[in-house]
Design a protein around this motif. Structure first.
Motif, PDB file in Angstrom:
ATOM      1  N   ALA A  52       0.823  -1.212   0.000  1.00 41.84           N
ATOM      2  CA  ALA A  52       0.000   0.000   0.000  1.00 41.84           C
ATOM      3  C   ALA A  52       0.855   1.260   0.000  1.00 41.84           C
ATOM      4  CB  ALA A  52      -0.951  -0.004   1.192  1.00 41.84           C
ATOM      5  N   TYR A  55       3.136   6.494  -6.418  1.00 33.60           N
ATOM      6  CA  TYR A  55       1.921   6.638  -7.211  1.00 33.60           C
ATOM      7  C   TYR A  55       1.981   7.782  -8.222  1.00 33.60           C
ATOM      8  CZ  TYR A  55      -0.206   3.387  -3.875  1.00 33.60           C
ATOM      9  OH  TYR A  55      -0.500   2.287  -3.109  1.00 33.60           O
ATOM     10  N   GLU A 102      -5.454   6.125  -6.773  1.00 32.93           N
ATOM     11  CA  GLU A 102      -4.963   4.772  -6.488  1.00 32.93           C
ATOM     12  C   GLU A 102      -4.436   4.690  -5.056  1.00 32.93           C
ATOM     13  OE1 GLU A 102      -2.761   3.497 -10.207  1.00 32.93           O
ATOM     14  OE2 GLU A 102      -1.695   2.300  -8.681  1.00 32.93           O
ATOM     15  N   ASN A 156      -5.789   2.326  -2.018  1.00 30.36           N
ATOM     16  CA  ASN A 156      -4.947   1.280  -1.426  1.00 30.36           C
ATOM     17  C   ASN A 156      -4.668   1.466   0.055  1.00 30.36           C
ATOM     18  OD1 ASN A 156      -4.850   0.108  -3.918  1.00 30.36           O
ATOM     19  ND2 ASN A 156      -2.765   0.755  -4.395  1.00 30.36           N
ATOM     20  N   ASP A 211      -6.111  -0.545   3.079  1.00 31.25           N
ATOM     21  CA  ASP A 211      -5.581  -1.864   3.442  1.00 31.25           C
ATOM     22  C   ASP A 211      -4.696  -1.822   4.683  1.00 31.25           C
ATOM     23  OD1 ASP A 211      -5.023  -3.062   0.008  1.00 31.25           O
ATOM     24  OD2 ASP A 211      -6.825  -2.962   1.270  1.00 31.25           O
TER      25      ASP A 211
END
Lengths: 230, 205
Positions: free
Chosen positions: A52, A205, A211, A215, A218
């Motif tokens: 992540a 990223y 995104e 993520n 998590d």
């Protein structure tokens, strides 16, 4: 397991010559540096939040960015103390933005590291108990809350944070965004925060921040959020 | 008539090693492109979409309230970055009227440099540092997020005609310089386009 932790802990300490050991910190707290901010240790390794958040980002974010907020806050704090002692009001007012910015940065990042956790330590596990129920009540469901939260993050212009906050009077939950390093104060207290500054995600990223926002859930540590919920 | 992403007057690696190729590519083809796309969306159906972006951002009060923030952010982004790409070139020298004006208004070029570096370093969060021409004098100002001095005092907290400008959003330097914004600012002096700056200075008189 414990030897790995010790090794990495020692490695981290070696990489941070300015961060005192726990014993030293305790001694320092009692003497000349009472009230001085210090960089908190992470309760996990830099690489523990992958995939992540990359270990490279965690290392820079913690040992450089957060550390700079700590040292800058301490410098501003000293300046403020001097100005107060001299009774110099204009100097105090001039120093206030630095306190806001660096003190806010220190506060926000300290809370942030606490509300992140590796999957192996419960990162990503949904909230239960009173916080879980309150989220369902205010947002309909955890997923609906996350959608709301990510929309708020996406809407931040420039640098800032999004927080799940709780109203100090009514106990109600709300999602709010704060610019730069403005901390959650006043009517609300922070339950859960996500850093939307570019440094929080850019190496991994680039400009694909949606995104990152997707993520990071998590590795959100809902147990820390549970403790902040009143 | 839609706004479009201007082509760079040079290739993505032209400013190496000071501004890295990867950053130039992402900065231009993704960040700036996104400002263009978002500006077009915000101004769809509006008369303002026929104007040059530098004019649009002086007319934010004519934008409907619910679109104003979007036009400010994305119009500012499009204006600022269009200016920025032309403001960069290796191998130029400060000379002539602009040099004389900097020395007059700051005492020396070194003093100007120091002040500009300080301004760029101390922008909290995202923003820009600028040298502007304002009321017949040169001044160093900063703006927040994608605000431009062209937007005027009421919107941007400052005003003036930009002569040079530096993007200090983290996306402008993070891949190469990480958290070391001061190093990026020092590198700017190797790529600032004094020819374009002199042209703009003449234009502003």
């Amino acid at each position: 397991m414990s030897t790995t932790l010790v090794k990495n802990s020692a490695l981290r300490s070696a990489l941070r010559p300015t961060a005192p050991t726990a014993a030293k910190r305790a001694a320092l707290t009692l003497t000349a540096t009472r009230g001085k901010a210090t960089l908190p240790d992470l309760p996990y390794d830099y690489g523990a939040l992958e995939p992540a958040i990359s270990g490279k980002i965690m290392e820079l974010h913690h040992s450089k960015h957060h550390n700079t907020y700590v040292t800058s806050y301490n410098a501003a704090s000293e300046k403020m103390a001097e100005a107060v002692q001299k009774g110099d009001i204009t100097a105090q007012i001039a120093t206030q933005p630095l306190i806001n910015f660096h003190g806010g940065g220190h506060t926000n990042h300290t809370l942030f590291w606490e509300n992140l956790a590796p999957k192996s330590s419960g990162g990503g596990e949904p909230p239960s108990g009173p916080l879980g129920q309150s989220i369902d009540k205010h947002f309909g469901s955890l997923d609906a809350m996350k959608e709301n939260f990510n929309a708020a993050l996406a809407g931040i212009q420039g640098s800032g944070w999004a927080w799940l906050v709780q109203d100090n009077q009514t106990g109600a939950l709300q999602i709010k965004t704060y610019a730069n390093q403005d901390p959650v104060v006043g009517q609300f207290h922070p339950v859960l925060g996500i850093d939307a500054w570019e440094h929080a995600y850019y190496l991994q990223y680039e400009n694909r921040k949606a995104e990152y926002f997707k993520n990071i859930w998590d590795v959100i540590n809902w147990k820390a959020a549970d403790k902040r919920f009143k | 008539m839609a706004f479009t992403l201007p082509e760079l007057p040079y290739s993505y690696d032209a400013l190496e090693p000071h501004f890295d190729q990867e950053t130039m590519e992402i900065h231009h083809s993704r960040h700036h492109q996104t400002y263009v796309n978002s500006l077009n969306a915000a101004l769809e159906g509006s008369e303002l979409s026929g104007l040059a972006v530098d004019e649009v951002i002086t007319k934010l009060d004519q934008v409907p309230a619910e679109k104003r923030t979007a036009v400010r952010n994305h119009g500012g982004g499009h204006s600022n970055h269009s200016f920025f790409w032309k403001n960069l070139k290796i191998g130029t020298t400060l000379s002539g009227d602009l040099k004389a004006a900097i020395e007059k208004d700051f005492g020396s070029f070194e003093t100007f440099q120091q002040q500009f570096e300080k301004a760029a370093t101390t922008v909290f969060g995202s923003g820009w540092a600028w040298l502007v021409k304002k009321d017949a004098a040169l001044k160093i100002v900063t703006t927040h997020n994608q605000d431009s001095p062209l937007m005027g005092e009421a919107v941007a907290g400052t005003s003036g005609f930009p002569i040079i400008g530096l993007d200090v959003w983290e996306h402008a330097y993070y891949l190469k310089y990480r958290n070391k914004r001061p190093d990026y600012i020092k590198a700017y002096w190797e790529v600032v386009n004094w020819d374009e700056a002199s042209r703009r200075y003449k234009q502003s008189s």
